[in-house]
Design a protein around this motif. Structure first.
Motif, PDB file in Angstrom:
ATOM      1  N   ASN A   1       0.859  -1.183   0.000  1.00 40.69           N
ATOM      2  CA  ASN A   1       0.000   0.000   0.000  1.00 40.69           C
ATOM      3  C   ASN A   1       0.897   1.234   0.000  1.00 40.69           C
ATOM      4  O   ASN A   1       1.573   1.527   0.987  1.00 40.69           O
ATOM      5  CB  ASN A   1      -0.893  -0.041   1.245  1.00 40.69           C
ATOM      6  CG  ASN A   1      -1.858   1.141   1.307  1.00 40.69           C
ATOM      7  OD1 ASN A   1      -1.668   2.157   0.643  1.00 40.69           O
ATOM      8  ND2 ASN A   1      -2.890   1.002   2.121  1.00 40.69           N
TER       9      ASN A   1
ATOM     10  N   TYR B   1     -12.288   3.143   4.251  1.00 41.82           N
ATOM     11  CA  TYR B   1     -10.885   3.024   3.874  1.00 41.82           C
ATOM     12  C   TYR B   1     -10.007   3.264   5.099  1.00 41.82           C
ATOM     13  O   TYR B   1     -10.171   4.271   5.797  1.00 41.82           O
ATOM     14  CB  TYR B   1     -10.550   4.045   2.782  1.00 41.82           C
ATOM     15  CG  TYR B   1      -9.079   4.153   2.460  1.00 41.82           C
ATOM     16  CD1 TYR B   1      -8.336   3.035   2.102  1.00 41.82           C
ATOM     17  CD2 TYR B   1      -8.436   5.386   2.531  1.00 41.82           C
ATOM     18  CE1 TYR B   1      -6.987   3.136   1.817  1.00 41.82           C
ATOM     19  CE2 TYR B   1      -7.086   5.505   2.237  1.00 41.82           C
ATOM     20  CZ  TYR B   1      -6.364   4.369   1.886  1.00 41.82           C
ATOM     21  OH  TYR B   1      -5.028   4.470   1.617  1.00 41.82           O
TER      22      TYR B   1
ATOM     23  N   ARG C   1     -10.919  -1.110  -1.240  1.00 39.50           N
ATOM     24  CA  ARG C   1      -9.747  -1.223  -2.129  1.00 39.50           C
ATOM     25  C   ARG C   1      -9.842  -0.220  -3.279  1.00 39.50           C
ATOM     26  O   ARG C   1      -8.825   0.300  -3.749  1.00 39.50           O
ATOM     27  CB  ARG C   1      -9.621  -2.661  -2.638  1.00 39.50           C
ATOM     28  CG  ARG C   1      -9.209  -3.641  -1.544  1.00 39.50           C
ATOM     29  CD  ARG C   1      -8.840  -5.011  -2.094  1.00 39.50           C
ATOM     30  NE  ARG C   1     -10.004  -5.813  -2.421  1.00 39.50           N
ATOM     31  CZ  ARG C   1     -10.690  -6.553  -1.541  1.00 39.50           C
ATOM     32  NH1 ARG C   1     -10.313  -6.576  -0.269  1.00 39.50           N
ATOM     33  NH2 ARG C   1     -11.719  -7.289  -1.905  1.00 39.50           N
ATOM     34  N   MET C   2     -11.044   0.068  -3.732  1.00 47.33           N
ATOM     35  CA  MET C   2     -11.212   1.096  -4.754  1.00 47.33           C
ATOM     36  C   MET C   2     -10.815   2.467  -4.201  1.00 47.33           C
ATOM     37  O   MET C   2     -10.129   3.252  -4.874  1.00 47.33           O
ATOM     38  CB  MET C   2     -12.671   1.127  -5.233  1.00 47.33           C
ATOM     39  CG  MET C   2     -13.016   2.324  -6.125  1.00 47.33           C
ATOM     40  SD  MET C   2     -11.990   2.439  -7.615  1.00 47.33           S
ATOM     41  CE  MET C   2     -12.648   1.062  -8.556  1.00 47.33           C
TER      42      MET C   2
ATOM     43  N   ASP D   1      -7.152   2.785  -4.238  1.00 44.19           N
ATOM     44  CA  ASP D   1      -6.636   3.074  -5.577  1.00 44.19           C
ATOM     45  C   ASP D   1      -6.774   4.553  -5.907  1.00 44.19           C
ATOM     46  O   ASP D   1      -5.841   5.178  -6.441  1.00 44.19           O
ATOM     47  CB  ASP D   1      -7.397   2.244  -6.622  1.00 44.19           C
ATOM     48  CG  ASP D   1      -7.191   0.752  -6.447  1.00 44.19           C
ATOM     49  OD1 ASP D   1      -6.203   0.361  -5.797  1.00 44.19           O
ATOM     50  OD2 ASP D   1      -8.025  -0.015  -6.951  1.00 44.19           O
TER      51      ASP D   1
ATOM     52  N   ALA E   1      -4.257   6.632  -3.911  1.00 47.41           N
ATOM     53  CA  ALA E   1      -2.907   6.510  -4.450  1.00 47.41           C
ATOM     54  C   ALA E   1      -2.731   7.351  -5.712  1.00 47.41           C
ATOM     55  O   ALA E   1      -1.645   7.873  -5.979  1.00 47.41           O
ATOM     56  CB  ALA E   1      -2.589   5.049  -4.742  1.00 47.41           C
ATOM     57  N   LEU E   2      -3.803   7.510  -6.483  1.00 53.49           N
ATOM     58  CA  LEU E   2      -3.746   8.314  -7.702  1.00 53.49           C
ATOM     59  C   LEU E   2      -3.928   9.807  -7.420  1.00 53.49           C
ATOM     60  O   LEU E   2      -3.749  10.637  -8.312  1.00 53.49           O
ATOM     61  CB  LEU E   2      -4.836   7.861  -8.679  1.00 53.49           C
ATOM     62  CG  LEU E   2      -4.635   6.471  -9.317  1.00 53.49           C
ATOM     63  CD1 LEU E   2      -5.894   6.035 -10.051  1.00 53.49           C
ATOM     64  CD2 LEU E   2      -3.441   6.491 -10.259  1.00 53.49           C
TER      65      LEU E   2
ATOM     66  N   TYR F   1     -16.558  -2.777 -10.897  1.00 53.57           N
ATOM     67  CA  TYR F   1     -15.237  -3.336 -10.652  1.00 53.57           C
ATOM     68  C   TYR F   1     -15.281  -4.567  -9.750  1.00 53.57           C
ATOM     69  O   TYR F   1     -14.247  -5.089  -9.348  1.00 53.57           O
ATOM     70  CB  TYR F   1     -14.332  -2.277 -10.008  1.00 53.57           C
ATOM     71  CG  TYR F   1     -14.867  -1.702  -8.710  1.00 53.57           C
ATOM     72  CD1 TYR F   1     -14.556  -2.282  -7.481  1.00 53.57           C
ATOM     73  CD2 TYR F   1     -15.696  -0.583  -8.721  1.00 53.57           C
ATOM     74  CE1 TYR F   1     -15.053  -1.772  -6.302  1.00 53.57           C
ATOM     75  CE2 TYR F   1     -16.181  -0.060  -7.544  1.00 53.57           C
ATOM     76  CZ  TYR F   1     -15.862  -0.649  -6.332  1.00 53.57           C
ATOM     77  OH  TYR F   1     -16.360  -0.136  -5.165  1.00 53.57           O
TER      78      TYR F   1
ATOM     79  N   ASP G   1      -6.509  -7.221  -7.694  1.00 57.82           N
ATOM     80  CA  ASP G   1      -5.955  -5.891  -7.424  1.00 57.82           C
ATOM     81  C   ASP G   1      -5.331  -5.261  -8.667  1.00 57.82           C
ATOM     82  O   ASP G   1      -5.555  -4.087  -8.965  1.00 57.82           O
ATOM     83  CB  ASP G   1      -4.907  -5.980  -6.305  1.00 57.82           C
ATOM     84  CG  ASP G   1      -5.538  -6.198  -4.951  1.00 57.82           C
ATOM     85  OD1 ASP G   1      -6.769  -6.046  -4.849  1.00 57.82           O
ATOM     86  OD2 ASP G   1      -4.813  -6.534  -3.994  1.00 57.82           O
TER      87      ASP G   1
ATOM     88  N   ARG H   1      -8.009  -4.282 -11.241  1.00 59.05           N
ATOM     89  CA  ARG H   1      -8.819  -3.149 -10.790  1.00 59.05           C
ATOM     90  C   ARG H   1      -8.041  -1.842 -10.903  1.00 59.05           C
ATOM     91  O   ARG H   1      -8.557  -0.816 -11.340  1.00 59.05           O
ATOM     92  CB  ARG H   1      -9.266  -3.388  -9.357  1.00 59.05           C
ATOM     93  CG  ARG H   1     -10.262  -2.337  -8.850  1.00 59.05           C
ATOM     94  CD  ARG H   1     -10.484  -2.445  -7.338  1.00 59.05           C
ATOM     95  NE  ARG H   1      -9.240  -2.226  -6.609  1.00 59.05           N
ATOM     96  CZ  ARG H   1      -8.515  -3.190  -6.028  1.00 59.05           C
ATOM     97  NH1 ARG H   1      -8.927  -4.458  -6.088  1.00 59.05           N
ATOM     98  NH2 ARG H   1      -7.385  -2.904  -5.398  1.00 59.05           N
ATOM     99  N   LYS H   2      -6.775  -1.847 -10.467  1.00 53.47           N
ATOM    100  CA  LYS H   2      -5.954  -0.636 -10.533  1.00 53.47           C
ATOM    101  C   LYS H   2      -5.797  -0.165 -11.979  1.00 53.47           C
ATOM    102  O   LYS H   2      -5.898   1.024 -12.274  1.00 53.47           O
ATOM    103  CB  LYS H   2      -4.589  -0.897  -9.908  1.00 53.47           C
ATOM    104  CG  LYS H   2      -4.623  -1.050  -8.404  1.00 53.47           C
ATOM    105  CD  LYS H   2      -3.223  -1.339  -7.847  1.00 53.47           C
ATOM    106  CE  LYS H   2      -3.269  -1.500  -6.330  1.00 53.47           C
ATOM    107  NZ  LYS H   2      -1.940  -1.813  -5.757  1.00 53.47           N
TER     108      LYS H   2
ATOM    109  N   GLN I   1      -7.600   3.392 -13.492  1.00 50.90           N
ATOM    110  CA  GLN I   1      -6.764   4.431 -14.092  1.00 50.90           C
ATOM    111  C   GLN I   1      -7.176   4.673 -15.540  1.00 50.90           C
ATOM    112  O   GLN I   1      -7.228   5.818 -16.004  1.00 50.90           O
ATOM    113  CB  GLN I   1      -5.282   4.062 -14.014  1.00 50.90           C
ATOM    114  CG  GLN I   1      -4.371   5.153 -14.577  1.00 50.90           C
ATOM    115  CD  GLN I   1      -2.913   4.969 -14.201  1.00 50.90           C
ATOM    116  OE1 GLN I   1      -2.593   4.338 -13.199  1.00 50.90           O
ATOM    117  NE2 GLN I   1      -2.023   5.538 -15.000  1.00 50.90           N
TER     118      GLN I   1
END
Length: 560
Positions: A58, A364, A377-378, A381, A384-385, A416, A421, A424-425, A429
């Motif tokens: 992560n 989250y 988990r979404m 993501d 992180a973006l 999704y 993982d 999905r990532k 994106q």
């Protein structure tokens, strides 16, 4: 001036020569630059340190672990303040801050020698944390020693000006850390720098330590401390007396919240939050980020000196109050402006294609290596973006899309559920890029860079207003017998916990809300409370030395 007067005020019992004063300021300021360089180099290289010592799947967790290590050092600053404050009030100002700078230099160089977690496993982060603790202890004694040493050499009418160089030196340490990193990046190929070259800035602290010790060994003891010692008016137990001296509890409270709480949250927001904001959510080229921070930080140093000099004329309270009020009004607009200039496409995309996530158990946890639900988990993501989002927690009808967990980007619905993982990532994106989001490294045009520097400089000026006169103010607030302890304890509790934990707390707020600007509310809240305390508790009017008579209740005939 008599010995008793010297022991109850801050004015030295003899006037230092101009040459001696210049040496005092230069040696104290240089040592402060070097010591804060040692502390800030960790934050400047946070991303690389995370990969070396705190590896995690992560990315958000990895960065938060780095900031947690950063905060640990700050967490131990109050203990350092107690220990070295006691020694400074008992043994002297000079020898105490010789010890602190030595401890800091050795601990910093040690970070550069630790094998990575890939080599020695969990021992690596454990050693890093131990060295951060040593750094925090050392820093807890450094600021009070340097500030008091200069203040006790300065004539009253120039005390704010002389001590302002200590505050400017804190920024100087941050600037020096960036200069060294930029120089190392220029001289060492990128791949080699990421592999081993990042250790060089840590090892250079040994050279800086040698220079600092050489300069400080030339200094003599503070004249005020020598006067107290000769008069036999030393404190028995400076730590205990800091809380028993008449009126000192109030002064410590004011110094903690009305002075340090304001200055430290503004300082770390201006420099560390600004740097993290550009590198992270705005995705600006890291090299450009270092350059704009270097220029803005370097220019802001002059304002710390100007504020200190100004406070000698208008008093210590006015600049702090003005800076705090201006921060409450401007901090959000400044960061909105920085975001619009650094990555204008991101703000436009967020307006034109807002992201809404729907799903069951849609929570989250930034500290979890694996989120408990698909919706969580979404969110990981998106965080992180650096994409802001809203959560739709309303129940949805049992359709295929609802069961599969949908995400809405603009007017487009995507599902999704059931993806692994990696898939999905990649999918999210791609969906975002199709909606106009740009995740490439941002290199804003020159005009935008000038605007970013100007806005960061505005943050620096806000910091200077609330920080430039503080060394003089704190020295004047407390009696000299317990001055080192009394000013160091609240200063380092405030700086250690309210300021040192700011990157961690603000990062957590941003990660859990999906809003890149939400972390600023932490700064806003601390400054708002501090403003109330400062307005109530800081003495107004022209600067004055500490006088015991100011803090003792008068005796009435009816109450002898």
């Amino acid at each position: 001036m008599s010995d008793t007067a010297a022991a109850t005020g801050i004015q030295p019992y003899h006037e230092p020569s101009p040459k001696e004063v210049r040496l005092v300021i230069a040696a104290s300021s240089a040592g402060t630059v070097f010591e804060w360089y040692d502390f800030f180099i960790y934050g400047t290289l946070a991303a690389i340190i995370g990969k070396a010592f705190f590896p995690a799947d992560n990315e958000t967790l990895q960065l938060l672990l780095v900031w947690a290590g950063f905060a640990v050092g700050f967490g131990f600053r109050p203990l350092g303040a107690i220990l070295f404050g006691y020694l400074g009030d008992k043994l002297g100002r000079k020898y105490t801050f010789l010890v602190t700078v030595t401890l800091m230099g050795v601990a910093t160089a040690g970070v550069g020698l630790i094998p990575s977690a890939a080599t020695i496993g969990l021992a690596a982060p454990a050693i890093v944390i131990f060295l951060r603790i040593l750094q925090g202890l050392a820093l807890g004694g450094e600021y009070g020693g340097a500030a008091i040493y200069v203040a006790e050499h300065a004539p009253p009418e120039k005390r704010g000006f002389y001590t302002s160089f200590i505050q400017a030196s804190v920024v100087g340490g941050f600037v020096l850390s960036i200069v060294v990193v930029l120089a190392c990046r220029a001289l060492i190929p990128e791949e080699a720098f990421n592999a081993w070259g990042w250790r060089v800035p840590f090892l250079l602290s040994l050279i800086l330590l040698g220079i600092s010790l050489w300069m400080r060994l030339k200094l003599s003891e503070s004249p005020v401390f020598k006067a107290m010692k000769e008069a036999g008016e030393m404190a028995g137990n400076p730590f205990v007396e800091s809380f028993t001296y008449p009126g000192n509890k109030k002064r410590i409270f004011v110094a903690l919240f009305g002075v340090t709480g304001i200055l430290t949250t503004i300082w770390y927001t201006a420099f560390f939050s600004g740097m993290g904001f550009l590198r992270g959510p705005m995705k600006m080229d890291p090299a450009l980020v270092e350059w704009v921070m270097l220029i803005a930080g370097g220019l802001s140093m002059a304002f710390y000196v100007w504020t200190g000099k100004w406070s000698d004329k208008v008093g210590r309270k006015k600049p702090i109050v003005i800076g705090a009020i201006a921060t409450l009004v401007l901090i959000f607009p400044i960061f909105w402006g920085i975001g619009a200039l650094a990555n204008p496409g991101l703000a436009q995309s967020a307006r034109e294609a807002p992201v809404v996530v729907t799903g069951t158990d849609c929570t989250y946890d930034p500290f979890a290596s694996q989120q408990a639900s698909e919706c969580g988990r979404m969110l990981a993501d998106l965080t992180a973006l650096g994409v802001s989002y809203e959560i739709d927690a309303k129940p949805c009808p049992p359709t295929a899309e609802c069961v599969a967990n949908p995400i809405t980007i603009g007017n487009q619905l995507h599902v999704y559920g059931g993806m692994d993982d990696a898939a999905r990532k990649a999918a999210v994106q791609g969906w975002l890029e199709a909606a106009g989001y740009d995740f490439s490294v941002q290199r804003p045009p020159f005009a935008n860079l000038v605007g970013i520097v100007a806005l960061l400089l505005a943050c620096g000026i806000l910091s200077a207003l609330t920080y430039g006169s503080v060394a003089a103010l704190l020295a004047e607030m407390f009696p000299p017998q317990i001055r080192y302890s009394s000013m160091s304890i609240p200063y380092h509790i405030g700086a250690g916990y309210l300021g040192g934990f700011l990157p961690l707390i603000a990062g957590y707020i941003v990660a859990t809300t999906g809003n890149a600007y939400a972390g600023l509310w932490y700064t806003w809240g601390i400054v708002a409370f501090g403003l109330v305390v400062a307005w109530w508790g800081i003495r107004g009017g022209p600067p004055r030395d500490f006088e015991a008579s100011d803090h003792v209740l008068p005796v009435s005939p009816a109450n002898p």
